[in-house]
Motif scaffolding. Structure first.
Motif, PDB file in Angstrom:
ATOM      1  N   ALA A  24      50.958  -3.271  36.339  1.00  0.00           N
ATOM      2  CA  ALA A  24      51.003  -3.635  37.758  1.00  0.00           C
ATOM      3  C   ALA A  24      52.454  -3.684  38.250  1.00  0.00           C
ATOM      4  CB  ALA A  24      50.316  -4.975  37.986  1.00  0.00           C
ATOM      5  N   SER A  25      53.361  -4.148  37.397  1.00  0.00           N
ATOM      6  CA  SER A  25      54.777  -4.202  37.774  1.00  0.00           C
ATOM      7  C   SER A  25      55.349  -2.802  37.962  1.00  0.00           C
ATOM      8  CB  SER A  25      55.572  -4.964  36.711  1.00  0.00           C
ATOM      9  OG  SER A  25      55.134  -6.303  36.616  1.00  0.00           O
ATOM     10  N   MET A  26      54.935  -1.872  37.113  1.00  0.00           N
ATOM     11  CA  MET A  26      55.366  -0.487  37.274  1.00  0.00           C
ATOM     12  C   MET A  26      54.822   0.101  38.576  1.00  0.00           C
ATOM     13  SD  MET A  26      54.732   0.693  33.321  1.00  0.00           S
ATOM     14  CE  MET A  26      55.109   2.431  33.567  1.00  0.00           C
ATOM     15  N   ARG A  27      53.577  -0.214  38.890  1.00  0.00           N
ATOM     16  CA  ARG A  27      52.988   0.288  40.141  1.00  0.00           C
ATOM     17  C   ARG A  27      53.690  -0.327  41.357  1.00  0.00           C
ATOM     18  NH1 ARG A  27      47.421  -1.652  39.601  1.00  0.00           N
ATOM     19  NH2 ARG A  27      47.144  -0.808  41.699  1.00  0.00           N
ATOM     20  N   LEU A  28      54.057  -1.602  41.251  1.00  0.00           N
ATOM     21  CA  LEU A  28      54.808  -2.235  42.338  1.00  0.00           C
ATOM     22  C   LEU A  28      56.171  -1.567  42.482  1.00  0.00           C
ATOM     23  CD1 LEU A  28      55.152  -4.404  44.497  1.00  0.00           C
ATOM     24  CD2 LEU A  28      55.856  -6.003  42.688  1.00  0.00           C
ATOM     25  N   GLY A  29      56.816  -1.283  41.348  1.00  0.00           N
ATOM     26  CA  GLY A  29      58.099  -0.581  41.390  1.00  0.00           C
ATOM     27  C   GLY A  29      57.981   0.783  42.046  1.00  0.00           C
ATOM     28  N   SER A  30      56.900   1.498  41.751  1.00  0.00           N
ATOM     29  CA  SER A  30      56.685   2.814  42.359  1.00  0.00           C
ATOM     30  C   SER A  30      56.497   2.687  43.868  1.00  0.00           C
ATOM     31  CB  SER A  30      55.465   3.491  41.729  1.00  0.00           C
ATOM     32  OG  SER A  30      55.689   3.760  40.354  1.00  0.00           O
ATOM     33  N   ALA A  31      55.802   1.624  44.306  1.00  0.00           N
ATOM     34  CA  ALA A  31      55.616   1.389  45.738  1.00  0.00           C
ATOM     35  C   ALA A  31      56.947   1.071  46.416  1.00  0.00           C
ATOM     36  CB  ALA A  31      54.617   0.252  45.959  1.00  0.00           C
ATOM     37  N   LEU A  32      57.793   0.310  45.742  1.00  0.00           N
ATOM     38  CA  LEU A  32      59.116  -0.013  46.282  1.00  0.00           C
ATOM     39  C   LEU A  32      59.959   1.249  46.414  1.00  0.00           C
ATOM     40  CD1 LEU A  32      59.764  -3.248  44.207  1.00  0.00           C
ATOM     41  CD2 LEU A  32      59.560  -3.156  46.704  1.00  0.00           C
ATOM     42  N   ARG A  33      59.864   2.127  45.418  1.00  0.00           N
ATOM     43  CA  ARG A  33      60.631   3.373  45.476  1.00  0.00           C
ATOM     44  C   ARG A  33      60.129   4.271  46.616  1.00  0.00           C
ATOM     45  NH1 ARG A  33      64.116   5.973  41.996  1.00  0.00           N
ATOM     46  NH2 ARG A  33      64.681   3.783  41.585  1.00  0.00           N
ATOM     47  N   LYS A  34      58.823   4.335  46.782  1.00  0.00           N
ATOM     48  CA  LYS A  34      58.257   5.137  47.875  1.00  0.00           C
ATOM     49  C   LYS A  34      58.710   4.610  49.227  1.00  0.00           C
ATOM     50  CE  LYS A  34      53.881   7.055  49.543  1.00  0.00           C
ATOM     51  NZ  LYS A  34      52.399   7.115  49.322  1.00  0.00           N
ATOM     52  N   LEU A  35      58.814   3.297  49.331  1.00  0.00           N
ATOM     53  CA  LEU A  35      59.292   2.674  50.573  1.00  0.00           C
ATOM     54  C   LEU A  35      60.767   2.946  50.807  1.00  0.00           C
ATOM     55  CD1 LEU A  35      58.857   0.656  52.961  1.00  0.00           C
ATOM     56  CD2 LEU A  35      59.382  -1.181  51.334  1.00  0.00           C
ATOM     57  N   GLY A  36      61.515   3.198  49.725  1.00  0.00           N
ATOM     58  CA  GLY A  36      62.960   3.366  49.843  1.00  0.00           C
ATOM     59  C   GLY A  36      63.666   2.039  50.009  1.00  0.00           C
ATOM     60  N   ALA A  37      63.116   1.006  49.365  1.00  0.00           N
ATOM     61  CA  ALA A  37      63.626  -0.352  49.567  1.00  0.00           C
ATOM     62  C   ALA A  37      64.770  -0.689  48.625  1.00  0.00           C
ATOM     63  CB  ALA A  37      62.496  -1.361  49.363  1.00  0.00           C
ATOM     64  N   ALA A  38      65.681  -1.491  49.117  1.00  0.00           N
ATOM     65  CA  ALA A  38      66.660  -2.161  48.267  1.00  0.00           C
ATOM     66  C   ALA A  38      66.011  -3.442  47.770  1.00  0.00           C
ATOM     67  CB  ALA A  38      67.914  -2.488  49.065  1.00  0.00           C
ATOM     68  N   VAL A  39      66.267  -3.807  46.514  1.00  0.00           N
ATOM     69  CA  VAL A  39      65.666  -5.005  45.926  1.00  0.00           C
ATOM     70  C   VAL A  39      66.777  -5.952  45.484  1.00  0.00           C
ATOM     71  CG1 VAL A  39      64.151  -5.919  44.141  1.00  0.00           C
ATOM     72  CG2 VAL A  39      63.656  -3.690  45.148  1.00  0.00           C
ATOM     73  N   ILE A  40      66.679  -7.187  45.919  1.00  0.00           N
ATOM     74  CA  ILE A  40      67.650  -8.220  45.563  1.00  0.00           C
ATOM     75  C   ILE A  40      66.919  -9.330  44.814  1.00  0.00           C
ATOM     76  CG2 ILE A  40      69.319  -9.898  46.418  1.00  0.00           C
ATOM     77  CD1 ILE A  40      69.608  -8.183  48.930  1.00  0.00           C
ATOM     78  N   VAL A  41      67.445  -9.730  43.666  1.00  0.00           N
ATOM     79  CA  VAL A  41      66.866 -10.844  42.918  1.00  0.00           C
ATOM     80  C   VAL A  41      67.408 -12.140  43.512  1.00  0.00           C
ATOM     81  CG1 VAL A  41      66.635 -11.971  40.676  1.00  0.00           C
ATOM     82  CG2 VAL A  41      66.625  -9.467  40.821  1.00  0.00           C
ATOM     83  N   ALA A  42      66.553 -12.842  44.196  1.00  0.00           N
ATOM     84  CA  ALA A  42      66.920 -14.091  44.865  1.00  0.00           C
ATOM     85  C   ALA A  42      65.629 -14.726  45.356  1.00  0.00           C
ATOM     86  CB  ALA A  42      67.868 -13.827  46.040  1.00  0.00           C
ATOM     87  N   ARG A  43      65.738 -15.858  45.970  1.00  0.00           N
ATOM     88  CA  ARG A  43      64.577 -16.471  46.604  1.00  0.00           C
ATOM     89  C   ARG A  43      65.013 -17.193  47.856  1.00  0.00           C
ATOM     90  NH1 ARG A  43      63.152 -22.052  44.784  1.00  0.00           N
ATOM     91  NH2 ARG A  43      64.840 -22.856  43.489  1.00  0.00           N
ATOM     92  N   PHE A  44      64.049 -17.464  48.706  1.00  0.00           N
ATOM     93  CA  PHE A  44      64.315 -18.185  49.939  1.00  0.00           C
ATOM     94  C   PHE A  44      63.699 -19.573  49.863  1.00  0.00           C
ATOM     95  CE2 PHE A  44      65.544 -14.156  51.689  1.00  0.00           C
ATOM     96  CZ  PHE A  44      66.395 -14.471  52.747  1.00  0.00           C
TER      97      PHE A  44
END
Length: 230
Positions: free
Chosen positions: A98-118
């Motif tokens: 599932a994490s790999m599939r989420l990563g693939s979705a993020l790549r398709k979106l062209g998103a930048a990913v930041i490790v943080a929280r709000f």
């Protein structure tokens, strides 16, 4: 979403994380966490008010249906004003595929990913340090730009699973099972496709599932996993 503005707002977010406290959890606490959820958060700047840019916040454990939930969330917020292609992730891990599939979705979106929280302070969001542990790393790999601020952390270890046996008071965990060589090779191929050095997979497979190796800034850079700034 506007990419040029996204990079600028991401840089602002990373700066806001300086000096923040770390988030950590025990294995028992992680097991009790809710599946990953998604929401929007504003990056407040001087004088932007209602025009402040917004980013996607992903928080919690990655479950089997998390990739579909993410795609559904994207559809629901596609027309939101000020939305940037930046995803802020904070996760103890979860399901590897599932994490790999989420990563693939993020790549398709062209998103930048930041490790943080709000965190919430009386209705106002503010960014603090986060974590991306265990299987979360495979989601992180999907970002076209991956950022781990100095106070956030990424942890890796060997893939494993345990079946629950018995009922009631006799419930117990069975012996752990580990990824096959074919699955390890598939993960290494996935990492390479995402522009990450597959060495990270081989190193993770040498770490006991009961432990986590916190990836150093030097390793993040050497493995092309992330940088500390935009």
């Amino acid at each position: 979403m506007a990419k040029a503005q996204s990079w600028a707002q991401g840089a602002v977010l990373v700066l806001l994380l300086a000096g923040a406290a770390l988030f950590a959890g025990s294995g028992a606490a992680i097991a009790q966490l809710s599946p990953m959820s998604f929401r929007l958060a504003s990056i407040e700047g001087r004088g932007c008010a209602a025009r402040c840019p917004r980013v996607i916040v992903a928080e919690g454990a990655i479950a089997e249906d998390t990739p579909q939930a993410f795609v559904g969330f994207l559809r629901s917020v596609a027309d939101s004003p000020g939305l940037r292609d930046v995803v802020v992730i904070n996760s103890p891990g979860g399901r590897v595929v599932a994490s790999m599939r989420l990563g693939s979705a993020l790549r398709k979106l062209g998103a930048a990913v930041i490790v943080a929280r709000f965190a919430d302070d009386g209705g106002r969001d503010f960014a603090i340090a986060g974590q991306c542990m265990s299987a979360c790393v495979y989601a992180l790999m999907g970002g076209v730009k991956r950022v781990v601020p100095p106070e956030s952390r990424v942890g890796i270890h060997r893939m494993s699973s345990q079946e629950v046996g018995g009922q009631g008071r006799s419930r117990h965990l069975g012996s752990p099972s580990y990824a096959s060589p074919e699955m390890v090779d598939a993960l290494a191929d996935y990492a390479a496709q995402m522009g990450v050095n597959p060495t990270v997979i081989r190193v993770a497979e040498r770490i006991s599932p009961e432990e986590s190796h916190i990836v150093s800034p030097a390793e993040l850079q050497r493995w092309r996993l992330a940088s500390s700034k935009f």
